[in-house]
Design an enzyme around this catalytic site. Structure first.
Site, PDB file in Angstrom:
ATOM      1  CD  GLU A 112     -54.182  62.075  22.537  1.00 15.11           C
ATOM      2  OE1 GLU A 112     -53.564  62.681  23.323  1.00 15.11           O
ATOM      3  OE2 GLU A 112     -54.032  62.342  21.510  1.00 15.11           O
TER       4      GLU A 112
ATOM      5  CB  CYS B 105     -55.046  65.212  23.251  1.00 11.94           C
ATOM      6  SG  CYS B 105     -53.297  66.326  24.377  1.00 11.94           S
TER       7      CYS B 105
ATOM      8  CE  LYS C  12     -55.124  65.157  19.204  1.00 14.67           C
ATOM      9  NZ  LYS C  12     -53.589  65.319  20.401  1.00 14.67           N
TER      10      LYS C  12
HETATM   11  O1  LIG Z   1     -48.715  61.068  20.056  1.00 19.68           O
HETATM   12  C1  LIG Z   1     -48.572  60.312  20.829  1.00 19.68           C
HETATM   13  O2  LIG Z   1     -48.252  59.515  21.401  1.00 19.68           O
HETATM   14  C2  LIG Z   1     -50.560  60.760  20.721  1.00 19.68           C
HETATM   15  N1  LIG Z   1     -50.502  61.833  20.239  1.00 19.68           N
HETATM   16  C3  LIG Z   1     -50.663  63.238  21.750  1.00 19.68           C
HETATM   17  O3  LIG Z   1     -50.098  62.964  23.112  1.00 19.68           O
HETATM   18  C4  LIG Z   1     -50.959  64.519  21.367  1.00 19.68           C
HETATM   19  C5  LIG Z   1     -50.029  64.649  20.414  1.00 19.68           C
HETATM   20  S1  LIG Z   1     -47.780  65.076  20.676  1.00 19.68           S
HETATM   21  N2  LIG Z   1     -51.069  65.307  22.644  1.00 19.68           N
HETATM   22  C6  LIG Z   1     -51.083  67.152  22.726  1.00 19.68           C
HETATM   23  O4  LIG Z   1     -52.369  66.710  21.587  1.00 19.68           O
HETATM   24  C7  LIG Z   1     -51.399  67.260  23.973  1.00 19.68           C
HETATM   25  C8  LIG Z   1     -51.613  68.655  23.553  1.00 19.68           C
HETATM   26  C9  LIG Z   1     -51.131  69.537  25.045  1.00 19.68           C
HETATM   27  O5  LIG Z   1     -50.464  69.534  25.539  1.00 19.68           O
HETATM   28  C10 LIG Z   1     -51.221  71.294  24.699  1.00 19.68           C
HETATM   29  O6  LIG Z   1     -52.789  71.060  24.121  1.00 19.68           O
HETATM   30  O7  LIG Z   1     -51.058  71.669  25.392  1.00 19.68           O
END
Ligand SMILES: O=C(O)CNC(=O)[C@H](CS)NC(=O)CCC(=O)C(=O)O
Length: 272
Positions: free
Chosen positions: A40, A155, A114
């Site tokens: 990702e 993710c 996503k």
């Molecule tokens: O924002 C960005 O740079 C890119 N997107 C992410 O890194 C995303 C949103 S912060 N991360 C996740 O979805 C982690 C999920 C997770 O850790 C869980 O389900 O426990």
């Protein structure tokens, strides 16, 4: 079929991240991978929306996408760019968190935005509000390739099992889960959720991950994982950046589904 999971510690500058990404993709191909997968937000890990607005571009102008399309063509591989943060023409200015499947001809064979946004407070000091920066997608995607039928997810989608079931029922044999999992939830849930999705669907699950410290304020869990349709962990990328190779025998999809045909055993029921 051999797949290569690329594990990265992407930083806040897409131009700086690119050479490392390309080097790992080349290494995976040199070691025989026909399908290479990156995590990702391969192009940028940043939660600074103003910075992202300055450095991100649309799909048509994106340097990471252009370079990786060239690599896929030069190397003759299928390449899943786990996701790119991209500008869109949405009126509210939010970005897309988009997975792109590139063919060995360098063409974009599939796109997936996503769907589920990581808007959570894990503890008072660790909060995420993904939907403030990204517009959620609204469409599930299965891509047909000569290697396999591939269902695309990203993710936090991993926590929504009905998405995976739908992809499997649409014929997916491999489910991709490029991620940037948080360290706390990664330690508690990552492997269990990936193994559960594989067992429930009788699919291979391939999950290339971001790892380590992305500057002072952000860290990710790593452990890029490949799981068989029977739920066995076939490969674990550990916590260093690099390439993890895994050989997949797609006949195992049919075999696992014959042993436990739960995909065919759904029943209508009443309540609650
Ligand atoms: O924002 C960005 O740079 C890119 N997107 C992410 O890194 C995303 C949103 S912060 N991360 C996740 O979805 C982690 C999920 C997770 O850790 C869980 O389900 O426990």
């Amino acid at each position: 079929m051999r797949a290569g999971l690329v594990q990265l510690t992407s930083g806040t500058d897409p131009a700086e991240n690119l050479p490392t990404t390309v080097a790992h993709v080349r290494e995976a191909a040199a070691r025989g991978a026909e399908l290479v997968l990156t995590p990702e937000v391969t192009n940028i890990v940043s939660s600074d929306r103003a910075h992202q607005a300055r450095v991100l571009t649309s799909e048509a102008e994106d340097i990471t996408l252009a370079a990786l399309r060239d690599e896929a063509r030069a190397l003759g591989i299928w390449l899943l760019i786990g996701s790119l943060a991209l500008k869109t023409d949405d009126p509210d200015g939010r970005f897309a968190n988009r997975s792109l499947l590139i063919s060995p001809g360098g063409e974009i064979a599939a796109r997936y935005n996503k769907i589920h946004m990581f808007d959570v407070e894990i503890s008072p000091s660790e909060r995420y509000r993904e939907s403030a920066g990204y517009r959620p997608g609204t469409r599930a995607v299965v891509a047909d390739t000569p290697l396999a039928r591939i269902g695309l997810t990203i993710c936090y989608d991993l926590r929504f099992p009905h998405l995976y079931r739908r992809l499997a029922q649409a014929g997916a044999q491999i489910l991709t889960v490029p991620s940037a999992f948080s360290p706390v939830t990664g330690a508690a849930h990552w492997e269990s959720l990936l193994r559960a999705r594989a067992i429930e669907t009788g699919c291979f699950v391939l999950a290339p991950a971001q790892t380590g410290a992305h500057g002072p304020k952000r860290a990710t869990h790593g452990h890029s994982l490949a799981v068989s349709p029977w739920g066995e962990v076939l490969a674990d990328g550990g916590t260093d950046p690099g390439v993890t190779l895994v050989d997949l025998d797609l006949a195992q999809v049919e075999h696992a589904r014959q042993r436990i045909p739960s995909l065919d055993h759904e029943r209508e029921f009443e309540g609650p």
